[in-house]
Structures are given as structure tokens and as C-alpha cells.
Design a protein around this motif. Sequence first.
Motif, PDB file in Angstrom:
ATOM      1  N   UNK A 144       5.368  -0.299   2.476  1.00 55.70           N
ATOM      2  CA  UNK A 144       4.042  -0.308   3.111  1.00 55.70           C
ATOM      3  C   UNK A 144       2.934  -0.169   2.066  1.00 55.70           C
ATOM      4  N   UNK A 145       3.207   0.613   1.013  1.00 60.15           N
ATOM      5  CA  UNK A 145       2.176   0.771  -0.024  1.00 60.15           C
ATOM      6  C   UNK A 145       1.962  -0.544  -0.768  1.00 60.15           C
ATOM      7  N   UNK A 176       0.014  -2.723   1.431  1.00 58.23           N
ATOM      8  CA  UNK A 176      -1.384  -2.287   1.510  1.00 58.23           C
ATOM      9  C   UNK A 176      -2.164  -2.748   0.279  1.00 58.23           C
ATOM     10  N   UNK A 181      -3.863  -5.986   1.574  1.00 57.56           N
ATOM     11  CA  UNK A 181      -4.969  -5.465   2.369  1.00 57.56           C
ATOM     12  C   UNK A 181      -6.071  -4.903   1.481  1.00 57.56           C
ATOM     13  N   UNK A 224     -13.418   0.220   8.127  1.00 53.77           N
ATOM     14  CA  UNK A 224     -13.773   1.623   8.412  1.00 53.77           C
ATOM     15  C   UNK A 224     -13.970   2.372   7.099  1.00 53.77           C
ATOM     16  N   UNK A 225     -14.704   3.484   7.157  1.00 53.97           N
ATOM     17  CA  UNK A 225     -15.013   4.208   5.919  1.00 53.97           C
ATOM     18  C   UNK A 225     -13.755   4.694   5.219  1.00 53.97           C
ATOM     19  N   UNK A 226     -12.713   4.996   6.001  1.00 53.51           N
ATOM     20  CA  UNK A 226     -11.522   5.555   5.370  1.00 53.51           C
ATOM     21  C   UNK A 226     -10.685   4.504   4.643  1.00 53.51           C
ATOM     22  N   UNK A 227     -11.041   3.238   4.807  1.00 49.00           N
ATOM     23  CA  UNK A 227     -10.279   2.220   4.082  1.00 49.00           C
ATOM     24  C   UNK A 227     -10.485   2.331   2.574  1.00 49.00           C
ATOM     25  N   UNK A 287      -3.898   4.637   0.621  1.00 51.07           N
ATOM     26  CA  UNK A 287      -2.810   5.204   1.434  1.00 51.07           C
ATOM     27  C   UNK A 287      -3.334   6.215   2.454  1.00 51.07           C
ATOM     28  N   UNK A 288      -4.494   5.905   3.027  1.00 44.28           N
ATOM     29  CA  UNK A 288      -5.117   6.861   3.947  1.00 44.28           C
ATOM     30  C   UNK A 288      -4.200   7.228   5.110  1.00 44.28           C
ATOM     31  N   UNK A 289      -3.546   6.221   5.692  1.00 43.65           N
ATOM     32  CA  UNK A 289      -2.742   6.512   6.888  1.00 43.65           C
ATOM     33  C   UNK A 289      -1.542   7.395   6.569  1.00 43.65           C
ATOM     34  N   UNK A 290      -0.975   7.209   5.370  1.00 45.57           N
ATOM     35  CA  UNK A 290       0.129   8.082   4.959  1.00 45.57           C
ATOM     36  C   UNK A 290      -0.372   9.518   4.832  1.00 45.57           C
ATOM     37  N   UNK A 329      -3.001  10.771   6.340  1.00 48.60           N
ATOM     38  CA  UNK A 329      -3.370  11.236   7.683  1.00 48.60           C
ATOM     39  C   UNK A 329      -2.133  11.771   8.410  1.00 48.60           C
ATOM     40  N   UNK A 330      -1.023  11.053   8.291  1.00 49.39           N
ATOM     41  CA  UNK A 330       0.230  11.501   8.908  1.00 49.39           C
ATOM     42  C   UNK A 330       0.704  12.799   8.282  1.00 49.39           C
ATOM     43  N   UNK A 331       0.660  12.863   6.969  1.00 52.32           N
ATOM     44  CA  UNK A 331       1.147  14.036   6.233  1.00 52.32           C
ATOM     45  C   UNK A 331       0.339  15.284   6.577  1.00 52.32           C
TER      46      UNK A 331
END
Lengths: 572, 70
Positions: B16-17, B20, B24, B30-33, B37-40, B42-44
Amino acid sequence: MIEILTIPGILFIAGALLLTLIPQKLRSPLFLLFPLLAFVIIWMRPDGYQVTTAFLDYELILMQTDSLSRVFGLIFSFIALGAGIYAYHLKDLGQQVNALAYAGGALGVTFAGDLLTLVIFWEVMAVTSTWLIWARRTPQTDAAGMRYLLYHILGGGLLFAGILWHLADTGSLAVVTLTQAYTPANVLMLLGVGVNAAAVPFHTWLADAYPKATITGSIFMSAFTTKTAVYVLIRMFPGWEILIWFGAVMTLYGVFYAVICKDIREILSYHIVSQVGYMIVAIGIGTEMALNGSTAHAFNNILYKTLMFMAAGAILYSVGSSKMSHLGGLHKKLRWVLLLYMVGAFSISGIPLFNGFVSKGLTISAAGYAGNETAMLVLLLASVGTWLSVGLKLPYFTWFNKQDYEGEVKPVPANMYIAMGITAAACLFFGVWPQALLGLMPFEESYNPFYLYHFVEVTQILLMTFVVFWLLKKKLAPELVTVLDIDWFFRKAAPSVRSLFVVKVDRFYDRTEEMILATTGRLAKAFENPMLWLNPFTDKKNQATSYSQAMEVGMSFILLTILVMLLWFFLI
Amino acid sequence: MNKWIWTVTAVILLVTLVLEFAFLGDYDSHWWNAIPAFYALWGLVGCAVMIYTAKWIAKNLLNRDVSYYD
């Protein structure tokens, strides 16, 4: 008349009455006939189809079809069929009748074209579903059923009050989209629907009652009440901003409790609150895409949440407990239940190729397109909690954690497996072929869930959640506890309120009654013989036969005089 | 068992990294883009925070004996 019987809600309720008249062996097969019939009927009715009838001065629209009511009607009748198969082995007439009538109530609300019809079916749902809690016949479930019923009487009352106020304001009973205005009528209706949607803080009836309902009863309950409320919110309150906040709180509150709780059916119940939160956030956003997202998520949720409740019910049936501290190590003995449960868990967590991936993606994207980034992040955090609580914690401590389960494991009936198989297949079907679902949406939808960003986003979140769970799983280890919720306030207050308004009032009446009786007794005693007071010549004993001699002579003389006078009068 | 789980997890995360950063890189909806690895993350962080707060609140406020209401 025949047309009225083809209205799904009325068909189900008529079917429920019919069930009482036929022999036990035929009940379960006949039960399945009604959802099947309803499914076909709903599929065939064109948009704009109406059945009306006159009632007093009003014209009631008993059935009205459009794309929104159709999609809800289809999934409600489908899941009534699935739950009917799951409950096929049941020989309890009360449960069968009430479950069918309950599903009828949900379908009745879905197709109601006017508010009076809607509220009547709404109340049918409240009463019949209560039976599914009471049917377990234990003191705890009796009390929980009463709390549930009281809550729904409150919700139904608020809704009905709102409807009457609305009628007085507008003169119309039609079910229409309301523009956002916090008039008393609208607020009352919103609160009434909010109770059934289990909006925090009115959610405790759900988490209290669903884990205590019968095994098969909770399957029906998990599908109908909250989703009917979601339907009514989509229909009447789309774009009401307050719903975004209520929904966001629900998504987090629900998963938070699902992380804390230690009973598998309680975990799933709290998780319903979270899932309904997703739908309500989308309704609050109110764009066409968001309303599609809410509808799709309700549709999918009915499938996977029912599947998970079915698996939890199978465990309770087989092992006799749903408390995680009694479970663990079941992976050898209930492997198929695990497999089917995991289909539900993967779906609800939004793993690619399962149906939750489609509707969750649609809902979160809709929040993004509407520019509401806070809502997006809240929903993403809630999906962390979803995967953590029902995707990892629940299966881990139920099927693994121990080498092997040591107690007795009853075989799960084949019909339960069939029902779980059908719902699991539906979860996969709509996950692999989302167009089948998106084609049913109330608004045209071109969303395609299979794009790289979505895949990366979901995979990263779920993967890291798994890593943290694996490292910290001991923190979530099962314990035997009761977890307090907001209902603590009224459950703790109940004894004093009962004492003040029931016991004390009762005692006051009792005392008054006793006092009056005692006074009456005393007076009666005192005035037993008025002669004692009127005649100074009676003796102390006051016996009628023992007057003093003087008195007897006097009375004899009077009697003689009367007789003589009578003789005189008649003879002469 | 443990080793096998960690290997699969690491491989998927890596994929996925790569996806990304390779494909991508230019997305900025969105600002967090802007955070890699923001979503990783966020999950952690989300999961850890949720477990610890849930545990803490349960222990200090919500957990009672099983027969509390009886």
C-alpha cells in the motif's frame, strides 16, 4: 379489498393472524411464504403506485411506492425471509406471530404515504418486538422488556404528538420532506424518530434489550427498528444539519462501548448504534450522494449485521452463553460459524470485495464531496473501532484465545447454517457486484468503489488497527462485568420514583381507607341500637326482648289501642 | 504463527505504501494528504487511543459487578 391485502405490511399482519389458526408443523413453512410474496409484490409495483382509503375526514395512503421505499421494502422482506429460515426450528407460536407482525410493522412504515398510517405501524412494531424480549421468560428479560416498551411508548408518543401538531399547523398528513425549521411539531417528530434510531442519549433501550431478547428474536430486532427510523429520517429530515452531529457522536459512542463490552451480543448491539450513526451523518449532509450512501449503508448493514447476530445466536444456542469469559477456543468445534461470522465482520469493516466496502466508501466520499472533512475523519476513526471491536476482538476471544473449548457444544441446526449462508452470499454478491445495489438507489449513482485511493486508505487503516490490536489484545481480555451506561440514571432513580409516586401514593390511599373503615366500624358499633339513645327506659344490655316491665306495659297498651282503632275503623 | 502474521502484515503494508507514493503522489483533495502514510498513522494512533481510553474509562467509571442491577 384484495388490493389492501397485497400491501406488504398488512399482508404480514394478516399472515401473523393466520399462523395462530394452523397446526404447528405448517407454521414455519407458511411463515416463509409471506416474505417471499411481499418481495415479489414490491419488486413488481411501479413507481407512484398508490392504495388509498378513506378514514373519517382524511384520505389515508396505505401504500405508496417510489425508489426509496422500494429498496427498503426489498431488503426488509429479504431479511424477514432469512430470519424466518434461521428461526425455522422454532415451535413457539407467540414468537412466530410477533416476529411476522413486527416485520409487517416495518414494511407498513416503509410504504406509508401518510403520517397516521405510519404511526400506527410504528406502534405495531413497538408492541410486537417487546414480545421477542419477554419470550425468554426470565425475571431479567421481563424487566428489560418493560424498560424497552416504556421507551418505545415515549418515542411513539413524541412522534404522534408531533404528527398531530403538524396536522394542526399544515392541515396535511402526507409524508413529505420537511424543510429544516425547528418548530415544535418538527422537533417532536424528530425526537420520536430519534428514539427508534437509537440516537445517543436515547439509545439505551437497544443495548439493554437486544442482548436479552431470544436468539431468533434478536435477529429480527437488529434488522427492523433502527433501519425503519433511518428510512423515515431519509424521507422526512434529509439535510437537517443537527443530524450530522448526532450521527457523529453515535458512531464513536457505539464503537467505544463495543470495545469495552464483554458479551458478544452486547458488543453487536452497541455496534448498531455506531452503524446507524454513519447513516445519520449522511442524512444530515443531505446531498443526493449522501442519501444514496445512507440508503446503501442501511441496506448492507441489514445484511451483515443480521449475519453477525445470527452467528452470535448460533454460539449462544450451541454453548449456552454469550459472555466472552465463558467462550474461547471454539475454532475447532464451530469452524463454520466462525467462517460465516467473518464474512459479516469483513463486510462491516469495509474490506474490499465485501459489501461494506461499497456503502462505507460511498458515505465517506459523500461527506468529502460535501466538504465536511471533520465528519470524514470521525467516520474513519469509527471504522477503526468497528474493525477493532467486531472484526478482531469479538472473534479472537470467542473462537481463539484458548487451545480448545472444554464445555459441551450442542450441534447448530441446519436451518441456522442455511440462513447464515444466504445472508453471507448476499454480502459477497453486493461486494463483488456493487452496481446491483447502486442501481436500486433513490437517486442515480455513478459511484465506483474500486479505485486505488480507496483501496490504499482502507487497507492501511485496517492493517495498522490489526497491528495495534495484536500488541495490546491483553488489555481487552474478557471479564465478567456489567458496563454502566446513561440508563444508570433512570434505573437507579427508578426505586425512589416508584416509591414516591406509586408506593407512597398507594400507602396514602390504604391508610385513608383503613381510617374510614375503622371510623365507620366505631360509629356502627356505637349506634347499633338507636333505642339506647332514644329510649331512657331500656336496660344497659340494650336487648330488644328485655325492655323494662313498665316499658312493656306501656307498649302493650299502645298496641292494644291501635288494634281497637283499626277494628273500629274497618268494622263500624 | 506470530512470525507468519507479521510477515503478511508487513508485505501488505509495503504494497500500500508503494502504491501510495508511486501512484497517488499528486492527490491533494484533503489537508491530510500532505502527511505521508496518513491512513496508516490514523489506524495506528486511533486504535491505540481507543483501546487505552476505553480501558481507562471502563476501569474507573463504567465497570461494575456482574449482578449490579439485580
